[in-house]
Write an enzyme that holds these catalytic residues in place. Sequence first.
Site, PDB file in Angstrom:
ATOM      1  N   SER A   1       0.834  -1.199   0.000  1.00  0.00           N
ATOM      2  CA  SER A   1       0.000   0.000   0.000  1.00  0.00           C
ATOM      3  C   SER A   1       0.868   1.247   0.000  1.00  0.00           C
ATOM      4  O   SER A   1       1.020   1.924   1.020  1.00  0.00           O
ATOM      5  CB  SER A   1      -0.952  -0.016   1.196  1.00  0.00           C
ATOM      6  OG  SER A   1      -1.972  -0.963   0.974  1.00  0.00           O
TER       7      SER A   1
ATOM      8  N   MET B   1       0.142   4.007  -1.176  1.00  0.00           N
ATOM      9  CA  MET B   1      -0.622   5.199  -0.803  1.00  0.00           C
ATOM     10  C   MET B   1      -1.114   5.179   0.642  1.00  0.00           C
ATOM     11  O   MET B   1      -1.620   6.190   1.115  1.00  0.00           O
ATOM     12  CB  MET B   1      -1.789   5.434  -1.766  1.00  0.00           C
ATOM     13  CG  MET B   1      -1.387   6.143  -3.052  1.00  0.00           C
ATOM     14  SD  MET B   1      -0.331   7.624  -2.825  1.00  0.00           S
ATOM     15  CE  MET B   1      -1.423   8.703  -1.874  1.00  0.00           C
ATOM     16  N   ASP B   2      -1.001   4.074   1.346  1.00  0.00           N
ATOM     17  CA  ASP B   2      -1.227   4.147   2.797  1.00  0.00           C
ATOM     18  C   ASP B   2      -0.009   4.795   3.450  1.00  0.00           C
ATOM     19  O   ASP B   2      -0.139   5.687   4.288  1.00  0.00           O
ATOM     20  CB  ASP B   2      -1.476   2.763   3.393  1.00  0.00           C
ATOM     21  CG  ASP B   2      -2.898   2.277   3.122  1.00  0.00           C
ATOM     22  OD1 ASP B   2      -3.690   3.050   2.554  1.00  0.00           O
ATOM     23  OD2 ASP B   2      -3.210   1.133   3.478  1.00  0.00           O
ATOM     24  N   HIS B   3       1.171   4.347   3.041  1.00  0.00           N
ATOM     25  CA  HIS B   3       2.379   5.032   3.517  1.00  0.00           C
ATOM     26  C   HIS B   3       2.313   6.520   3.165  1.00  0.00           C
ATOM     27  O   HIS B   3       2.473   7.392   4.022  1.00  0.00           O
ATOM     28  CB  HIS B   3       3.625   4.458   2.828  1.00  0.00           C
ATOM     29  CG  HIS B   3       4.159   3.203   3.448  1.00  0.00           C
ATOM     30  ND1 HIS B   3       4.739   3.184   4.687  1.00  0.00           N
ATOM     31  CD2 HIS B   3       4.219   1.931   2.988  1.00  0.00           C
ATOM     32  CE1 HIS B   3       5.143   1.942   4.965  1.00  0.00           C
ATOM     33  NE2 HIS B   3       4.840   1.175   3.958  1.00  0.00           N
TER      34      HIS B   3
ATOM     35  N   GLY C   1      -0.165   8.743   4.732  1.00  0.00           N
ATOM     36  CA  GLY C   1       0.314   9.094   6.068  1.00  0.00           C
ATOM     37  C   GLY C   1       1.327  10.230   6.021  1.00  0.00           C
ATOM     38  O   GLY C   1       1.334  11.108   6.883  1.00  0.00           O
TER      39      GLY C   1
END
Lengths: 410, 411
Positions: free
Chosen positions: B173, B175-177, B180
């Site tokens: 992910s 785009m999760d990193h 954030g």
Amino acid sequence: MTEGALEGLRVVELCDELGMLAGKLLADMGADVVKVEPPEGDPVRAWPPFLDDEPGAERSLAFWHYNTSKAGVTLDLAREGDRGRLRALIARADLYLESGAPPGLAAAGFDAETLRAANAGLIVVTISPFGRNMPRAGEAATDLTILAAGGPVWNCGYDDHALPPVRGGGNQGYHTASHFAVMAALAALLYRDETGRGQHVDVNAHAAANVTTEAGTYSWLVARQTVERQTGRHAAVNPSMPTQVRCADGRHANTGVPPRGPAAFAALCEWLETLGLADEFAETPLLEEGTRRERFDLAALAGDEELRAIFGAGRAAMNFLASRLNAYDFFTGGQRRGFQVGIVNAPGEALADPHFIARGFPVEVGHPELGRSFTYAGAPYRFQRSPWRIRRHAPLLGEDNERVFAELEG
Amino acid sequence: MPGALSHLRICDFTGQLAGAGATRFLAALGAQVIRIEDPVAQGRWDILRGMPPFVDERRGVEFGGPFNNHNVEKLGVTLNLRTERGRELLRALVAISDVVAENFSAGVMERLGFGYEALRAIRGDIVYVSNCGFGHEGPYRDFKTWGPIVQAVSGLTFSSGLPGQPPAGWGYSYMDHTGGYYMAIAILMALRHRNRTGEGQWVDLSCTDAGASLSGPALLDAAVNGRATPDAGAVHSNRSRQPPMAPHGVYPSRGEDDWVAIACRDDRDWAALGEAAGADWARDARFAALDGRLAAEDELDALVAGWTRTRDKFAAAAALQAAGVPAAAVQRPQERIDRDPNTAAWGLWPTVTHREMGEVRVDGLPVHFSETDWRMERGGPCLGEHNEEVFGGLLGLNADEIAALRAEGVL
């Protein structure tokens, strides 16, 4: 005009491709960023794509994108006079952002210690491929080699391991380094707001990639397990089922997490029914069974054959629907029914998507030198009181020399 | 040594990675991050609490490896917001916090009674940053996402792949990193604005907006040049067009699933590669200049692969590096974590102590500060681990009151 969150912050940017996004992120929030280029211009001015596909120093769309809201000056740093100008610029700055500075510049008094001695509150942010004074600091590096050495490439690719692993597009290794540069610069700035003290921040692009690979890293750190790449989904220790489907219009969709629980199965049955596809899908009776199963314990999947069949039918139904619908209709139809599914858009498609338009994501930027304006990628975040805004197009080569140099002398 | 952000307190409703990753950065720099969880849901606000990898055979909400990784240096409290006393305690906490951060679906904080207007009524200059897949406004605001969906919709999945193949996307992910990271940036920028003006505000972060902004040149190409949407099978992201480089790719090396990445930036790199490889083909005049190499990329890739195929990936990369050519082995997790001298010298894998899991290595930060460097020693909090510290030490409740609140199901 409403002010951005970083209004009044003076930044000097002497950066190659590792740091140019960092400068943009600050400039689009109101910081006064002066980008320093060599007299012949930043090499990024030669990067495609170009306006009307014609190369030219003022026509690179990559340069346009990464340098919005910045002022630009040209300095020949081989000459002492221009080094003096750079020294004066940094002496009045809050933040000096550097990556890929010319060899010998540090020795000419542009190392962080000397600069900070002349300006106690100065924050110096140095971005480099492997960090300062690190064992691999001498290696030549690009986005590709940083991501290969740093982990992301190992994670990306296809189920077929005869195909090479893949570097995702868009120079994201440089982006991640810039993201950390901005996070760190802002933290240093808040510390300075409290104490008046500046400092030097060392940003390591290879380390940034290393800590931006999710399970790729912590599966090894925690359990000494190795993830393996898979097509269009997470690399994993144990193989997972495919989630990417080619839709009726030839575009792709991500089918997300398969339905679990009676409500999701009811929504799936309704979707098939509405489209008149319930009879055609062979396992509809199993889906109906799913609507009647109150307990949906995935941990019990292995020992419960019927549950396994229901779960499999749910996944098959999502794949079936995706293959029979256009990708956009699958995406919106699924999401409106509570399914976490997605359409695989090409980058430009966000600009035409109703959601992105409603949020004001595409923005117009004037190019008076061409007598035109163009649509740019917009705000990554929406600040209610101190908004993101592209303040001007990327500087023409040396566009701000006269004004900035006069300010230095004044 | 004080951290850069030791003066700040964050009231933290984040979870998973897209939110928790933001406050993790702030906590490592000294901010007091107080993670609030629901005692009734017993940790299920954050699915990662019980997710693999695990350090041993133990399972449950105190043993999720990802949760520990993403929540180092944070405090953890439980608070039942269905109760009036629970809401009262949250109001007391907000009143002494600088920031409220959350990444619930749009609308959840309002339903809990703590949307921005409510927060602002408690503390006028509060910084409130919400982070969700499609943001809090717009036609898709109620759509659900996680990393792969954000990456698909924003254009990042499409841009990762090989010719003749479907999109490869991102094997994690990204785009999760990165969501954030944008959340941390938003929090810090809003705090800077508050320092300057005294004003708090709400920042509405949409991960898909942030994701779309990461393909800026391609968006401009579409908008400015009217470039038609390319066919997915035409993407070849192991090659480089920004800037144009050839040869540029990931090549097979000796060993199973071993690969080496090589990037010839210019004519000098190409000549140096030819020298290092001792190859006749490298002297072919057709390849001396970039245009010629770009016109023959398939042929070049086959020639370079012919050289790399019989070599160890580290040896091939070292030979090219010795000639000044960018090259690197595609490192497996074990190689970059346990054998790369650079990650060791940087101190990239600190060991934290988790109350139940014991000592565990985690992701460090890729930045070092000369005056106020980061610190990671404490593991992710167990459910309610810091109730005494926060409700007692910070809000002044005594042990009996805390025990009573626990008995009443408030904590």
